[in-house]
Design a protein around this motif. Structure first.
Motif, PDB file in Angstrom:
ATOM      1  N   ASP A   1       4.880  26.468   2.898  1.00 21.39           N
ATOM      2  CA  ASP A   1       5.199  25.112   2.759  1.00 21.39           C
ATOM      3  C   ASP A   1       5.011  24.810   1.286  1.00 21.39           C
ATOM      4  O   ASP A   1       5.864  23.911   0.460  1.00 21.39           O
ATOM      5  CB  ASP A   1       4.279  23.890   3.528  1.00 21.39           C
ATOM      6  N   ALA A   2       4.199  25.636   0.510  1.00 24.55           N
ATOM      7  CA  ALA A   2       3.919  25.345  -0.902  1.00 24.55           C
ATOM      8  C   ALA A   2       5.282  26.079  -1.526  1.00 24.55           C
ATOM      9  O   ALA A   2       5.814  25.557  -2.680  1.00 24.55           O
ATOM     10  CB  ALA A   2       2.691  26.178  -1.181  1.00 24.55           C
TER      11      ALA A   2
ATOM     12  N   GLY B   1       2.136  22.837  -5.567  1.00 27.98           N
ATOM     13  CA  GLY B   1       2.573  22.908  -4.443  1.00 27.98           C
ATOM     14  C   GLY B   1       1.423  23.472  -3.206  1.00 27.98           C
ATOM     15  O   GLY B   1       1.569  22.127  -2.060  1.00 27.98           O
TER      16      GLY B   1
ATOM     17  N   HIS C   1      -0.192  19.660  -2.854  1.00 23.19           N
ATOM     18  CA  HIS C   1       0.824  18.770  -2.315  1.00 23.19           C
ATOM     19  C   HIS C   1       0.314  19.020  -0.611  1.00 23.19           C
ATOM     20  O   HIS C   1       0.371  18.115   0.249  1.00 23.19           O
ATOM     21  CB  HIS C   1       2.218  18.949  -2.533  1.00 23.19           C
ATOM     22  N   VAL C   2       0.403  20.336  -0.309  1.00 20.04           N
ATOM     23  CA  VAL C   2       0.207  20.741   1.262  1.00 20.04           C
ATOM     24  C   VAL C   2      -1.105  20.357   1.737  1.00 20.04           C
ATOM     25  O   VAL C   2      -1.152  19.817   2.797  1.00 20.04           O
ATOM     26  CB  VAL C   2       0.569  22.223   1.422  1.00 20.04           C
TER      27      VAL C   2
ATOM     28  N   GLN D   1       8.208  26.397  -0.143  1.00 21.11           N
ATOM     29  CA  GLN D   1       9.149  25.003  -0.083  1.00 21.11           C
ATOM     30  C   GLN D   1       9.191  23.939  -1.219  1.00 21.11           C
ATOM     31  O   GLN D   1      10.138  23.381  -1.725  1.00 21.11           O
ATOM     32  CB  GLN D   1       9.247  24.412   1.394  1.00 21.11           C
ATOM     33  N   TYR D   2       7.927  23.707  -1.422  1.00 20.67           N
ATOM     34  CA  TYR D   2       7.715  22.544  -2.461  1.00 20.67           C
ATOM     35  C   TYR D   2       8.258  23.098  -3.964  1.00 20.67           C
ATOM     36  O   TYR D   2       8.936  22.423  -4.503  1.00 20.67           O
ATOM     37  CB  TYR D   2       6.189  22.243  -2.451  1.00 20.67           C
TER      38      TYR D   2
ATOM     39  N   ASP E   1      11.892  22.940  -3.641  1.00 24.06           N
ATOM     40  CA  ASP E   1      12.518  21.362  -3.943  1.00 24.06           C
ATOM     41  C   ASP E   1      12.386  21.119  -5.150  1.00 24.06           C
ATOM     42  O   ASP E   1      12.906  19.814  -5.609  1.00 24.06           O
ATOM     43  CB  ASP E   1      11.576  20.668  -2.775  1.00 24.06           C
ATOM     44  N   HIS E   2      11.497  21.698  -6.013  1.00 19.94           N
ATOM     45  CA  HIS E   2      11.222  21.210  -7.310  1.00 19.94           C
ATOM     46  C   HIS E   2      11.906  22.144  -8.490  1.00 19.94           C
ATOM     47  O   HIS E   2      11.457  22.014  -9.664  1.00 19.94           O
ATOM     48  CB  HIS E   2       9.712  20.871  -7.596  1.00 19.94           C
TER      49      HIS E   2
END
Length: 331
Positions: free
Chosen positions: A198-199, A179, A182-183, A201-202, A205-206
């Motif tokens: 935000d990580a 994550g 990705h961020v 949230q990743y 979401d996964h």
């Protein structure tokens, strides 16, 4: 379990104190802020920690070596202040176990032992505090079971009152760094930084389950006013009292106060909410909501809401004062 503690910030909101001392080593309730966090983590049996350093890093390293010689520290330097995700990314070479992530701006009353009792199907814990002024914080939106759905920064509508306090346990460290990568590959947030949230949230979401857990108290140390508030809390609970090795003569003491061994207080009135550190001398002065650093000298002064650095010499002043170590101010 390992711990990651970012310490690289310059502490600009606490200048001039942080010109000499990195913010995590400023003293509140007679101890460095960082020491409260380290003791909480050590109580879980965690001895290996990754410190993300930057500003005045040599002072941090010296403190860890002298005060916590039993730790196994690793250090990574954050050259660019690119946010919380960027900071935690630097710890990846050592992040091969369950992780506690703690930011040093705040103290908290929380059961970190929950990390050892987390159900097998959950990937981590985000500690949170319910607040009324939710617009000031990143808040966590959960389902009915307390599992994170999303984090909303400074919401205008009351989508949640669970403020994110910056204390996390992550079991699935592999997905966390996936994550973070990705961020970092995407755009920065509004402030030009990459956010660790935000990580998270990743991860959600996964398919990861991140549980929220309550804290009994949350005490900010990030600016002068809140540092003094936190000092007041500590004096009122666990850190107050006049040490038997202190000398107090002819002074009115208004609890809560902390007067340490070797301090000399003569005349005047001390308190409420005042810390006088070891070896300091306060003569004929009235102090309230003030921290006087070790070996400082304050005479014929009336101070409130003040920070007086170590070895500073203050005389003949009335009002509010914030001076760094070794300052000399005469009124």
């Amino acid at each position: 379990m390992k711990a990651i503690i970012p310490l690289a910030g310059r502490g600009t909101r606490l200048r001039p104190s942080t010109h000499h001392t990195p913010k995590p080593l400023l003293r509140v309730g007679g101890r460095p802020i960082l020491s409260y966090l380290l003791d909480d983590v050590k109580a879980l049996g965690v001895e290996e920690m990754v410190f993300i350093v930057g500003y005045r890093s040599e002072v941090i390293r010296d403190f860890i070596a002298s005060d916590y010689p039993d730790l196994r520290p690793h250090y990574a330097t954050q050259e660019v202040m690119d946010g919380t995700a960027g900071a935690i990314k630097l710890a990846e070479p050592w992040a091969d176990d369950d992780l506690l992530i703690l930011f040093s701006d705040t103290l908290f009353d929380a059961d970190l032992g929950l990390a050892t009792r987390l159900p097998d199907d959950e990937a981590g814990i985000l500690w949170a505090k319910e607040v009324e002024d939710y617009q000031r914080f990143g808040v966590i939106v959960t389902d009915e079971n307390g599992i994170m759905q999303r984090i909303v920064e400074k919401p205008s509508e009351p989508v949640s009152k669970l403020a994110n306090i910056g204390v996390y346990y992550i079991r699935d460290h592999g997905l966390l760094f996936e994550g973070i990568n990705h961020v970092l590959a995407g755009g920065t947030g509004k402030s030009g930084e990459y956010y660790l949230t935000d990580a998270f949230q990743y991860m959600v979401d996964h398919g990861a389950k991140l549980r929220t857990a309550p804290v009994g108290g949350w005490y900010d140390c990030g600016k002068t006013e809140t540092l003094l508030d936190t000092n007041r809390h500590l004096l009122s609970t666990t850190r107050g009292g006049v040490d038997s090795g202190a000398t107090v003569e002819g002074a009115e003491i208004v609890e809560p106060v902390r007067i340490e061994a070797g301090a000399v207080v003569t005349g005047g009135r001390i308190g409420p909410n005042v810390t006088v550190e070891r070896g300091a001398r306060v003569t004929g002065s009235t102090l309230s909501r003030t921290i006087v650093g070790h070996e400082a000298e304050v005479s014929n002064a009336e101070l409130h809401d003040s920070l007086v650095g170590a070895r500073a010499k203050i005389s003949g002043l009335s009002g509010r004062l914030h001076v760094a170590d070794d300052s000399v101010v005469e009124g």
